[in-house]
Design an enzyme around this catalytic site. Structure first.
Site, PDB file in Angstrom:
ATOM      1  CG  ASP A 337      -2.093  -0.992   1.019  1.00  0.00           C
ATOM      2  OD1 ASP A 337      -2.462  -1.246  -0.135  1.00  0.00           O
ATOM      3  OD2 ASP A 337      -2.603  -1.506   2.022  1.00  0.00           O
ATOM      4  CE1 TYR A 425      -8.669  -4.503   7.187  1.00  0.00           C
ATOM      5  CE2 TYR A 425      -8.478  -5.546   5.038  1.00  0.00           C
ATOM      6  CZ  TYR A 425      -8.693  -5.638   6.408  1.00  0.00           C
ATOM      7  OH  TYR A 425      -8.946  -6.854   6.978  1.00  0.00           O
TER       8      TYR A 425
END
EC number: 1.4.3.21
Length: 689
Positions: A337, A425
């Site tokens: 990420d 998320y």
């Protein structure tokens, strides 16, 4: 069949981008946030200012006309920090070191790492494809790619065959990872689609069995996989917004609460980024990849008043999330990420009173758009003091008759917080500073699961079958098992950077010979100084316990102990993937939980600088395997925090927060308890509400 033009899905994405990347002309409703009236930096580590971002773009346009025409795209821009020793020597009032910017860009299909000197107005370095891989993606990339499926007749027929209206369709772009030569030589990305009909929580309504691979630069579909329709989960029960929930909650009401400070907060923020609180001083700044960086953390010795160095730089270096489904549409879901998308751009404005308490102070971030335009990220970081009824130290004495000794001190801490929403998320990063010199770093996860559609509605439907990828968490919804690993770069400088060592303090069981004691065994401490980097590649084990000390052997206490800090791991997990598995090759920094490397300013990102489609040639594992000397040197601690996630029904439709942490704790750093003399709380000092 009517091919949709400029879909509602694209409109949604543009609205999202407009909210995510607000231009500098917008303000904030927060009363306690730093107003960016400053047009120049005040500290060598201050992030690029808006005039500097604009100047970098002008310099780049002169270097390569593509930066002006749009054929060359900026993917990331940040301060190219000065040499470490120059920053350490700098004092307020000194002239700032020359300001430089590091720019990651794409031009003509090639990756560029450029260094721009703002003082001379020149590009002083332009490295082309220095490693295999591409720069961090831009939202411009993602928006363009998300429109590609609608140009495909085959894709549109597949959607129509499933009976899904195009108005209820949304497609997202899971990153591709790297899986061999057939994916090299071009930027590729995966696409998966969902139904947002009757819900904003489209993540719970996957259109399973239909997957696309797209060439990002040509904006062409490389491959479509259609395994036939799988029931799309219903929208029932997927709502999570407070104003839209219709469910009755059978729970007694809890009254609102907040911590009040009638005299205001105890911390100060000078020149936008320099934080002073109690005995701590540190520099904090937003960052496009890491989200938040803490630098030059010093703690004042309560006995001598000396400001002593603890950490030069600390930040989340990479965030690795591999999913455990080897199927055609899922094998590539192993996200990096920080290096693939960035924690900074995904940091939405924090929610007052809920993300951060009433007494919080907010800091904005500034990043560069793909065209080099300064973009404001408002209320990206918050600072606040925390008191939750915890105790700093206490003792009550019962063995001295006639005395009444009940001593207790409340624990008040300072928290620096950032929250980012990386797709489904949400991650909350806390750096918490205590007056006793301890630093606690916590990562919490919430948001939505990445789920898989299935024909099954009840575990009894499975019979003898067992769903490989995860448990059933709602009707037609499988929660796919996955891991979270966050690697932290911790440049510990205990009383200076040049002379630190890493000591493994081993608790070794000793067996006593018969007749020597009524005990049969005990633990003995033995210390081992790591000589080289391979000595400091450590896998944690409860049954082979160590403490891990960073010490300055040249700074001794009055008793002769070296000044130090120790890493105190919290709950953790190890990656169980094979080392030759492509996601693990790229995520090799999870092969150990602890690493110590020789300081090198180019070695900051555990997965490599050019992470997108990288193949693991520039990782922490590669650097550590050079096995450089680390005894009495300037060294860097790396710690990987992780947890396995086996989803359950309570994770639907949005997950309660789960968290893990670690601590950096003084060990023989102070001559005695540094908070012995702090004052207790008295009723007369508190507000009457």
């Amino acid at each position: 069949m009517v091919e949709p033009s400029f879909s509602q899905q694209t409109q949604l994405l543009i609205l999202f981008i407009s909210f995510l990347f607000l231009f500098t002309t917008l303000g904030s409703c927060s009363k306690t946030r730093f107003k960016y009236s400053l047009e120049k930096p005040h500290h060598p580590l201050d992030p690029l200012t808006t005039p500097e971002i604009k100047r970098v773009q002008t310099i780049l346009s002169g270097h390569d006309p593509g930066f002006g025409s749009g054929s060359a795209i900026i993917h990331a821009m940040a301060l190219d920090e000065p040499e470490k020793q120059r920053v350490v020597r700098w004092k307020k009032g000194d002239r700032l070191p020359p300001r430089r910017a590091e720019v990651l860009a794409m031009s003509n299909g090639e990756s560029h790492v450029l260094t721009v000197d703002l003082n001379s107005g020149r590009v002083v370095s332009d490295l082309v494809n220095p490693t295999f891989g591409y720069p961090i993606l831009t939202m411009k990339d993602i928006i363009a790619v998300s429109q590609v499926p609608y140009k495909s007749v085959e894709f549109n027929r597949s959607i129509e065959a499933r009976g899904i209206p195009f108005s209820g369709l949304i497609c997202i772009t899971p990153f591709a990872g790297w899986y061999g030569p057939d994916e090299e030589g071009r930027r590729v990305i995966k696409i998966q689609c969902f139904s947002k009909q009757d819900t904003v929580n489209f993540y719970m309504r996957p259109i399973e069995g239909l997957y696309l691979t797209v060439d990002m630069d040509k904006l062409e579909i490389i491959k479509i996989v259609d395994n036939g329709p799988v029931p799309v989960p219903k929208s029932t029960g997927t709502e999570y917004r407070y104003g839209f929930l219709n469910e009755t909650v059978h729970m007694d009401h809890v009254n609102p609460m907040s911590m009040e400070q009638p005299d205001g907060p105890s911390f100060q923020v000078e020149d936008g980024y320099l934080v002073k609180w109690a005995n701590w001083k540190f520099h904090i700044k937003p960052d496009q990849c890491a989200g938040m960086i803490i630098s030059q953390a010093t703690v004042r010795d309560s006995k001598t008043g000396e400001a002593r160095s603890v950490m030069y730089k600390g930040f989340a270096s990479e965030l690795f999330v591999p999913y455990m489904d080897p199927g055609e549409g899922w094998y590539s879901k192993a996200y990096m990420d920080a290096g693939e998308f960035g924690l900074g751009p995904s940091s939405m404005p924090l929610v007052p009173l809920n993300d951060c308490p009433r007494n919080a102070y907010y800091i904005d971030g500034f990043f560069a758009s793909p065209e080099g335009i300064p973009i404001l990220q408002p209320n990206m970081i918050c600072l606040f003091e925390r008191y939750a009824g915890d105790i700093s130290w206490r003792h009550s004495e019962i063995l001295l008759p006639g005395t009444d000794i009940r001593e207790s001190r409340a624990k008040v801490t300072l928290v620096a917080r950032m929250a980012c929403s990386v797709g489904n998320y949400d991650y909350i990063f806390d750096w918490e500073f205590q007056m006793d010199g301890l630093i606690r770093v916590t990562v919490a996860a919430s948001g939505m699961l990445m789920v898989k559609g299935t024909a099954y509605q009840n575990v009894e439907d499975l019979g003898e079958k067992e769903e490989d990828s995860g448990p059933l968490i709602s009707e037609n919804v499988i929660g796919v098992v996955h891991d979270h690993f966050i690697s932290f770069h911790l440049d510990m400088d205990i009383d200076g950077s040049a002379n630190n060592s890493f000591v493994k303090v081993h608790l070794e069981k000793q067996r006593l010979p018969p007749g020597k004691s009524r005990r049969k065994s005990y633990l003995k401490v033995k210390k081992y100084v790591a000589k080289t980097e391979k000595d400091a590649q450590i896998k944690l084990s409860m049954y082979d316990p160590y403490e891990f000390h960073f010490v300055n052997p040249n700074r001794r206490s009055r008793l002769g102990n070296p000044a130090g800090y120790k890493l105190v791991p919290g709950g953790n997990a190890a990656s169980l993937l094979d080392h030759d598995d492509p996601p693990q090759i790229r995520g090799a920094f999870t092969n150990n939980q602890i690493w110590v490397t020789r300081y090198n300013r180019s070695e900051q990102w555990a997965g490599g600088l050019l992470m997108y489609q990288s193949r693991g040639e520039d990782t922490l594992q590669v650097w550590s395997d050079r096995d450089r000397s680390i005894e009495n040197k300037d060294i860097v601690l790396w710690y990987t925090l992780g947890f396995h996630h086996v989803p359950c029904q309570e994770d639907f439709p949005v997950m309660p927060t789960i968290a893990s942490s670690f601590e950096l704790k003084p060990v023989n750093f102070f001559e005695s308890n540094p908070v012995l003399g702090i004052s207790p709380f008295f009723e007369k000092d508190l507000p009457v509400c």
